[in-house]
Scaffold this active site. Structure first.
Site, PDB file in Angstrom:
ATOM      1  N   HIS A 149      -9.345   1.050   5.072  1.00 40.23           N
ATOM      2  CA  HIS A 149      -8.070   1.275   5.755  1.00 40.23           C
ATOM      3  C   HIS A 149      -8.283   2.213   6.947  1.00 40.23           C
ATOM      4  CE1 HIS A 149      -3.959   2.407   6.577  1.00 40.23           C
ATOM      5  NE2 HIS A 149      -3.608   1.320   5.914  1.00 40.23           N
TER       6      HIS A 149
ATOM      7  N   GLY B  83       3.042  -1.131   4.259  1.00 44.40           N
ATOM      8  CA  GLY B  83       3.100   0.298   3.982  1.00 44.40           C
ATOM      9  C   GLY B  83       4.526   0.713   3.662  1.00 44.40           C
ATOM     10  N   GLY B  84       5.205   1.280   4.634  1.00 37.14           N
ATOM     11  CA  GLY B  84       6.541   1.859   4.443  1.00 37.14           C
ATOM     12  C   GLY B  84       7.514   0.971   3.685  1.00 37.14           C
TER      13      GLY B  84
ATOM     14  N   GLU C 279      -6.654   4.619   7.966  1.00 35.68           N
ATOM     15  CA  GLU C 279      -6.456   6.045   7.665  1.00 35.68           C
ATOM     16  C   GLU C 279      -7.700   6.629   6.997  1.00 35.68           C
ATOM     17  OE1 GLU C 279      -2.771   5.373   5.596  1.00 35.68           O
ATOM     18  OE2 GLU C 279      -1.870   4.773   7.499  1.00 35.68           O
TER      19      GLU C 279
ATOM     20  N   ASN D 217       0.865  -1.179   0.000  1.00 31.24           N
ATOM     21  CA  ASN D 217       0.000   0.000   0.000  1.00 31.24           C
ATOM     22  C   ASN D 217       0.901   1.227   0.000  1.00 31.24           C
ATOM     23  OD1 ASN D 217      -1.822   2.029   0.452  1.00 31.24           O
ATOM     24  ND2 ASN D 217      -2.468   1.316   2.478  1.00 31.24           N
ATOM     25  N   TRP D 218       0.980   1.863  -1.156  1.00 31.43           N
ATOM     26  CA  TRP D 218       1.901   3.006  -1.285  1.00 31.43           C
ATOM     27  C   TRP D 218       1.348   4.271  -0.622  1.00 31.43           C
ATOM     28  CZ3 TRP D 218       4.146   3.030  -6.992  1.00 31.43           C
ATOM     29  CH2 TRP D 218       4.839   1.832  -7.213  1.00 31.43           C
ATOM     30  N   LYS D 219       0.097   4.264  -0.268  1.00 31.54           N
ATOM     31  CA  LYS D 219      -0.558   5.427   0.351  1.00 31.54           C
ATOM     32  C   LYS D 219      -0.333   6.666  -0.520  1.00 31.54           C
ATOM     33  CE  LYS D 219      -0.129   3.078   4.743  1.00 31.54           C
ATOM     34  NZ  LYS D 219       0.029   3.138   6.194  1.00 31.54           N
TER      35      LYS D 219
ATOM     36  N   GLY E  23       2.824   2.227  10.808  1.00 32.86           N
ATOM     37  CA  GLY E  23       3.774   3.315  10.648  1.00 32.86           C
ATOM     38  C   GLY E  23       4.496   3.692  11.927  1.00 32.86           C
TER      39      GLY E  23
ATOM     40  N   SER F  80       3.753  -2.288  10.276  1.00 31.09           N
ATOM     41  CA  SER F  80       5.215  -2.336  10.468  1.00 31.09           C
ATOM     42  C   SER F  80       5.820  -3.701  10.114  1.00 31.09           C
ATOM     43  CB  SER F  80       5.581  -1.924  11.895  1.00 31.09           C
ATOM     44  OG  SER F  80       5.174  -0.583  12.132  1.00 31.09           O
TER      45      SER F  80
ATOM     46  N   GLU G 287      -5.190  -4.910  10.624  1.00 30.14           N
ATOM     47  CA  GLU G 287      -4.149  -3.907  10.811  1.00 30.14           C
ATOM     48  C   GLU G 287      -4.405  -3.166  12.127  1.00 30.14           C
ATOM     49  OE1 GLU G 287      -2.177  -2.668   6.853  1.00 30.14           O
ATOM     50  OE2 GLU G 287      -3.965  -1.463   7.079  1.00 30.14           O
TER      51      GLU G 287
HETATM   52  P1  13P Z   1       3.282   0.285   7.672  1.00 29.14           P
HETATM   53  O1  13P Z   1       3.803  -1.010   7.058  1.00 29.14           O
HETATM   54  O2  13P Z   1       4.012   1.484   7.191  1.00 29.14           O
HETATM   55  O3  13P Z   1       3.171   0.186   9.156  1.00 29.14           O
HETATM   56  O4  13P Z   1       1.777   0.469   7.129  1.00 29.14           O
HETATM   57  C1  13P Z   1       0.889  -0.579   7.214  1.00 29.14           C
HETATM   58  C2  13P Z   1      -0.324  -0.224   6.446  1.00 29.14           C
HETATM   59  O5  13P Z   1      -1.060   0.667   6.819  1.00 29.14           O
HETATM   60  C3  13P Z   1      -0.606  -0.957   5.205  1.00 29.14           C
HETATM   61  O6  13P Z   1      -1.872  -0.671   4.728  1.00 29.14           O
END
Ligand code: 13P
Length: 249
Positions: A94, A233-234, A96, A9-11, A172, A212, A166
Site C-alpha cells: 500500500h 478506504g474511507g 501508505e 481497507n480499514w487502515k 483519501g 476515493s 491506487e
Molecule cells: P480512500 O478510499 O479513502 O481514498 O482510500 C483508498 C485506499 O487507500 C484503499 O487502500
C-alpha cells in the site's frame, strides 16, 4: 472469467467495540452482486473479525505482514501467524506503507514470496504520485513497481495475485481518477502482464482500482472493462456505503 472483488481497507481505524459494531452492520446488508467481499481490520481485531464473519460471505484479510517466518522483528507479524488464525489474503505494498514505513520494491518482492509460500493470496498495491502524473511518467512508474516486485514470479503464481492500482493523488483526497483514466491504466497494466506472461495469464488477473471510490462513482468506474473491482478506504467504514459499492457491479 475474472473475479470481481471489493475490499475494504480499514487502515488504522476501529478498536474492538467499533469493529464489532461495523461487522454487525455489514451483516445486515444484502449483497446482490457477484463480487467477492473482503474487509481488512487492524491486526488486533483480525481474530475477532474472522470469528464473527465465519458464516458470512465476507472474507477477513490483513493489511500487511513481514517477509520473515519469525524471529527478532519487534512489532511485526508473519504470514504463518496470519495463516494460523485463518487469514488467507494479505494486502501488500500500500502506498501508505511505502511512504511512511519505507517499504521498497525489493522488500515487497520478499513479502510477496513469503505470502505465496504460505498459499496466501496477495492484493498487491501500487500507483503513481501526483508529480509523476504531472510529468507524464505514470505508466513508467507503475510498470517499474510491478516489474520490480512481481516479475520474478512464474505465471502459475498469478492465480494468487490480485493487483490494486491506487494513484496516490486519489487516496483519501476525494479526488478520483476518472473512469477513463482508470481504464487507461488498467489496460496498460494488463498489457504489461501480457508482454511478460502471455494473454491468458494477463486476462485472468483481477485488477482493482482504489482512490476515493464512493457509492456515487463506483458504478461508472466498475463499468470499465479492465476494472475488476475496488480497494476502498474511507467509504468502507460505513456498512451502507460499502455495500452500495459492492452492489455497484
Ligand atoms: P480512500 O478510499 O479513502 O481514498 O482510500 C483508498 C485506499 O487507500 C484503499 O487502500
Amino acid at each position: 472469467m475474472r473475479k470481481q472483488i471489493v475490499a475494504g481497507n480499514w487502515k488504522m481505524n476501529n478498536g474492538l467495540i467499533q469493529t464489532e459494531s461495523l461487522i454487525a452492520d455489514l451483516k445486515r446488508q444484502t449483497k446482490v452482486s457477484n463480487a467477492e467481499v473482503m474487509i481488512a481490520p487492524t491486526y488486533t481485531n483480525l481474530w475477532h473479525a474472522f470469528q464473527s464473519t465465519k458464516q458470512t460471505e465476507i472474507e477477513v484479510i490483513a493489511q500487511n505482514m513481514h517477509y520473515a517466518e519469525n524471529g527478532a522483528y519487534t512489532g511485526e507479524i508473519s504470514a504463518g501467524m496470519l495463516k494460523s488464525i485463518g487469514i488467507q489474503t494479505v494486502i501488500l505494498g500500500h502506498s501508505e506503507r511505502r511512504a511512511y514505513f519505507n517499504e521498497t520494491d525489493e522488500a515487497l518482492a520478499k513479502k510477496v514470496d513469503a505470502a505465496l509460500a504460505h498459499d496466501m493470496r496477495v492484493i498487491f498495491c501500487f500507483g503513481e504520485e501526483l508529480s509523476d502524473r504531472k510529468a507524464g511518467n505514470e505508466q513508467a512508474v507503475v510498470e517499474s513497481q510491478i516489474k520490480n516486485a512481481l516479475f520474478h514470479l512464474n505465471d502459475a503464481a498469478y492465480k494468487d495475485i490480485i493487483l490494486a492500482y491506487e494513484p496516490v493523488w486519489a487516496i483519501g483526497t476525494g479526488e478520483t481518477a476518472t473512469p477513463e483514466q482508470a481504464q487507461e491504466m488498467h489496460a496498460f497494466i494488463r498489457k504489461t502482464l501480457a508482454q511478460k506472461y502471455g494473454n491468458e495469464t494477463a486476462e485472468s488477473v483481477s485488477i482493482l482500482y482504489g482512490g476515493s471510490v464512493k457509492p456515487n462513482n463506483a458504478r461508472e468506474i466498475f463499468s470499465k472493462p479492465d476494472v475488476d473491482g475496488g480497494l476502498i478506504g474511507g467509504a468502507s467504514l460505513k456498512a451502507e456505503d460499502f455495500f452500495a459499492i459492492v452492489n455497484s457491479f
